[in-house]
Design an enzyme around this catalytic site. Structure first.
Site, PDB file in Angstrom:
ATOM      1  CD  GLU A  78      -3.205  -0.912   1.997  1.00 15.97           C
ATOM      2  OE1 GLU A  78      -3.162  -0.010   2.856  1.00 15.97           O
ATOM      3  OE2 GLU A  78      -4.204  -1.634   1.822  1.00 15.97           O
ATOM      4  CD  GLU A  88      -3.481  -6.689   3.829  1.00 12.30           C
ATOM      5  OE1 GLU A  88      -2.309  -6.550   4.192  1.00 12.30           O
ATOM      6  OE2 GLU A  88      -4.383  -5.862   4.110  1.00 12.30           O
TER       7      GLU A  88
END
Length: 449
Positions: A106, A251
């Protein structure tokens, strides 16, 4: 052959093995736990030598991660990338079945623009280093969050954010397309549902019920929120000229607990989401999404353990499927073969509707006096008003004890600064309560929902 490999990767449901907890078991124990739940793939947030060694000669596929702070040096120097591969892959491969190298995690949340600009060069240099050693079956990617998209609803309206579409997404998509790799997305439908529970039903988010949504532009019919979110990514990539890049979920999961205002974070919902997710993703032939029917989608459940060292709201620390001793928080079958009706019933949740009322922040039972003293000092030091009621002669001064004063200070500080992202956690020292901790003389500051 390539499609068979894709299906093989996707049929092995993965687990995210994070270690930001005070009581996380050793790598040896954790790998045994991963085997016990029959996960097929494990994703590491590093390239830990002990863990990679222990994973050798197992049937587990493995994904390793390049830390964000390493990206700039990798992106600017091929020799650095060579050294990284020599250190983190060659000593373990192929005995350890490394399948993905994820560069960063991220990275859009990182303020350093050098990292963003060097992401794709770093990925390219790692691929060059792998190929120089004759390694062609390790795919290189990077996990991105859903907020890399400017718009996601309806899926046909989705586009990447303007600030990253040209400088980041186009080079990334070109790289992924050229290396036949995957676009990795961190997908958390819980937060999407929590932001707008009136417009998205809980059943739709949990793969349950009969509700559907039809995209007005494409006519595609959606039966769950995950497919909607995945197709948002797929259609955003299509608009940039890359309609065929494969997608993987790096995820996804559902929190098993959270703060009082985090509606729907409970064990039953977590179990329901993950069981239904696994059933969908392990189907043979692959189900895919409405925009990409039949597409195999490698998927990693988040996560193996609760991680109590993480900051932020309560849900940030409660995504685990196992307790630290390896016993399940709820039963789950990573093979997807167990019938959904074959699991033992779980307690009915009490927080599937928003809480309305007052709440306070108080120290946990058994908190040490030295820690309470530190919390008292911190809470009273930021603003003159936070602890004004604790001054001698004021309404909350008595009883004079560290515990009482810290109890007031923690609640007052949280109530005063909650809108500035201050959570009721204090490194594990405090928790929220709906029971008024004050008395007739001393009114504790509270938050009303």
């Amino acid at each position: 052959m390539e499609r068979k490999l894709m299906i093989a990767l996707a049929s092995k449901i993965g687990i995210n093995y994070g270690r930001q907890g005070k009581d996380i078991p050793s790598p040896y124990q954790s790998i045994n736990f991963i085997k016990s739940i029959k996960a097929g793939h494990v994703k590491l947030y590093d390239a830990d030598p002990e863990t990679l060694t222990l994973l050798s000669h197992t049937n587990l596929y493995v994904s390793i991660t390049v830390h964000n702070h390493q990206i700039t040096s990798l992106g600017t120097n091929q020799t650095t990338a060579e050294d990284w591969v020599k250190t983190n892959i060659l000593p373990y491969y192929p005995q350890t079945q490394i399948r993905f190298v994820l560069v960063g995690n991220e990275i859009l949340s990182v303020q350093d623009r050098n990292i963003t600009s060097n992401l794709v060069p770093a990925m390219r240099k790692i691929v060059n280093a792998l190929r120089a050693h004759g390694i062609h079956n390790i795919k290189v990617g990077t996990p991105l969050p859903m907020d890399s998209l400017r718009s996601t609803f309806p899926p046909s309206n989705s586009t990447f954010r303007e600030d990253i579409a040209g400088p980041l997404m186009l080079p990334l998509l070109k790289f992924l397309n050229g290396t036949n790799s995957y676009f990795f997305i961190n997908l958390q439908p819980y937060y999407r549902w929590l932001r707008n529970p009136m417009n998205t039903s809980l059943d739709f988010a949990l793969f349950q019920g009969n509700s559907t949504y039809t995209d007005p532009r494409t006519g595609l019919v959606y039966h769950n929120l995950v497919d909607q979110m995945l197709d948002s990514v797929i259609l955003a990539m299509t608009k940039l000229g890359y309609p065929h890049i494969r997608i993987a979920i790096s995820e996804t999961g559902w929190p098993n607990s959270g703060d009082i205002d985090e509606t729907g974070a409970n064990i039953l919902n977590a179990a329901t989401y993950n069981r239904n997710l696994i059933k969908k993703m392990t189907a043979i032939p692959p189900i895919g999404t409405p925009a990409r029917p039949g597409l195999p989608i490698p998927t990693f459940v988040f996560s193996l353990f609760n991680e109590n060292k993480k900051s932020g709201s309560g849900t940030q620390r409660h995504w685990g499927i196992l307790h630290p001793d390896g016993t399940p928080i709820y039963d789950i079958d990573f093979t997807g073969q167990k019938p959904l009706t074959g699991f033992n019933p779980l307690p009915k949740p009490t927080n599937n509707v928003p809480y309305k009322g007052q709440m306070w922040c108080v120290p946990v039972e058994g908190a040490k006096e030295a820690e309470l003293e530190e919390a008292l000092r911190m809470a009273c030091g930021r603003s003159n008003t936070t602890c004004a009621a604790l001054a001698p002669g004021k309404e909350c001064y008595e009883p004079v004890s560290i515990y009482w004063h810290a109890r007031y200070a923690v609640s007052s500080y949280w109530a005063q600064f909650r809108t500035q992202n201050v959570g009721c956690y204090f490194n594990g020292l405090a928790h929220e309560t709906t029971t008024n901790p004050g008395n007739d003389r001393c009114k504790f500051p509270s938050v009303t929902l």
